[in-house]
Motif scaffolding. Sequence first.
Motif, short mmCIF file in Angstrom:
data_model
loop_
_atom_site.label_atom_id
_atom_site.label_comp_id
_atom_site.label_asym_id
_atom_site.label_seq_id
_atom_site.Cartn_x
_atom_site.Cartn_y
_atom_site.Cartn_z
N ILE A 273 11.45 -9.79 6.98
CA ILE A 273 11.40 -10.80 5.92
C ILE A 273 12.81 -11.08 5.39
O ILE A 273 13.20 -12.23 5.18
N TRP B 154 7.08 1.12 9.38
CA TRP B 154 6.60 -0.27 9.42
C TRP B 154 7.08 -1.02 8.21
O TRP B 154 7.42 -2.18 8.28
N MET B 155 7.06 -0.33 7.07
CA MET B 155 7.45 -0.99 5.84
C MET B 155 8.91 -1.43 5.93
O MET B 155 9.25 -2.56 5.59
N LYS B 156 9.76 -0.51 6.42
CA LYS B 156 11.18 -0.85 6.54
C LYS B 156 11.35 -2.03 7.51
O LYS B 156 12.08 -2.97 7.22
N THR C 254 9.17 -4.34 8.27
CA THR C 254 8.66 -5.57 7.67
C THR C 254 9.66 -6.14 6.67
O THR C 254 9.92 -7.34 6.64
N MET C 255 10.28 -5.24 5.88
CA MET C 255 11.24 -5.71 4.90
C MET C 255 12.46 -6.31 5.58
O MET C 255 13.02 -7.30 5.13
#
Lengths: 115, 413
Positions: free
Chosen positions: A33, A25-27, A29-30
């Motif tokens: 953005i 998820w973090m990847k 989201t990055m």
Amino acid sequence: MEEFALIMRHEDGAKVASPEQIQQWMKQTMDWIGGIAAQNKFTNGTGLSFEDAKVVKHGNMITNGPFGDIKETIGGLIIVKADSTEEAIEFAKGCPVLQGEGNSVEVRKIAKKNA
Amino acid sequence: MEHPEIIPHLFRTEFSKITSVLCKLFGLAHIETAEDIASETFLAALETWPYKGIPENPVAWLYTVAKNKTKNKFARDQIFIERIAPQIKQAAGSDIVEIEIDLSEKNISDSLLQMLFVVCHPAISIEAQIALSLKILCGFSVEEIANAFLSNKEAINKRLYRAKETLRKENINFVNVNTGVFSDPEMNKQLETVLTTLYLLYNEGYYSESNDSILREDLCREAMRLTFLLIENNSTDLPNVNALYSLMCFHASRFAARKNESGEIILYDEQDVTLWDQELISKGAYFLMQASTGNEISKYHLEANIAYWHTVKKDSKEKWENILQLYNLLLQTEYSPIAALNRTYALSKLSGKSKAIQEAEKLQLKNSPYYFVLLGELYADIDDKKSIDHFQTAYSLAKNKAEKNLLKGKIKG
């Protein structure tokens, strides 16, 4: 050019995710953005922690978490620049939280001082 | 916005470290609390890093957050104040005010190793040992474990819950893993249990019927990572551990070659040798050499040697003679139907099919599809009708689709 807040609503990740999923998820989201920033349309953003969340209600009544009956609540928001609501919606469509059933992204125009 | 890459599987790896260190501090009864703090730490990263950028040292950032979260709980959480804190104070022998969380390399490595011995404790069933290893030491979600076992979330949850209950009830504790401790027969037996679990975890990935090839390779990679953990630690850097690691390397070298794009098994004889991973083969050879000290020959030594000979593609008398002798020894150490069948196959390569048929028919493994596959192979070109009959029996006994498809081809000839 207007500014829009994209407000993400989703479940508390601690209840559903493994470390590997959180990292994915973090990847995502990055990348999401990053894609908006690459068009020079990203202004600002932040995540909101679910931990120790409180709600102060009428009569100064304090409850744990804003959650009530619904599982999805605000988990973060970003502010983007867009020429139209439609363009802001296109940005919102790429948001990774939308992979989760029940999750949503709210698109709201930021009020201007001299509107 | 420029982001440095995060190491793949960083959270999964760090989950096991943070959980193990905290759990050792809190005591095994509070394993869930340790897991929760680790999970919350990654969520904090998810809430911060995408917006503020990845910190220069992501691991140090995670450790700081994990420490702070623990300290906050220590100060405010009722369970902590009433149940965990007194235990820590007692263990430290002082009425400490400030909790110390030791996330040094040494303590992480020790805690992981100790946790491995806890989750592989013989008091819990082997299935639960594997599930618990995947959950605590590999950071898998319940859903991922369920997929790997072709089971469902409820069943896995129950299995994990019961295992944790047993650890609590039996009062299982972290064992001392200092150098030399494994010369004690009791400790050595515990190490054997750990190796068996890692071996089965690896096999679960290698032979899994799950269609998810990424998941299967993940299981194998995790089993290798945990085995390597033992090698990295002086006290468990023992010959049988090296032999097991070597075996895993040799098998893993054929990952890309043993299945086609649609997930069907490609038999050893028909594999594309250029797809064999030479780096893993040399790694396997290196650790096999490391394993060749001491007086004991474990079954892992024998299996690693057999696997080594299979990395030599060219048929020779020497190759099959070696494989046959190794299987002879392996069967004496520990009988298994598969080893018996493989021994007979090696025999056919050396002494011809007719001789092997005589030996094979003595095995009488009539419930095993592989028994009939072997007979089908041996009878081919000798008695084609019998050969096809055997393949048909194998087909009716085969348990998964990949095997059935393979046999369909054999029956057609």
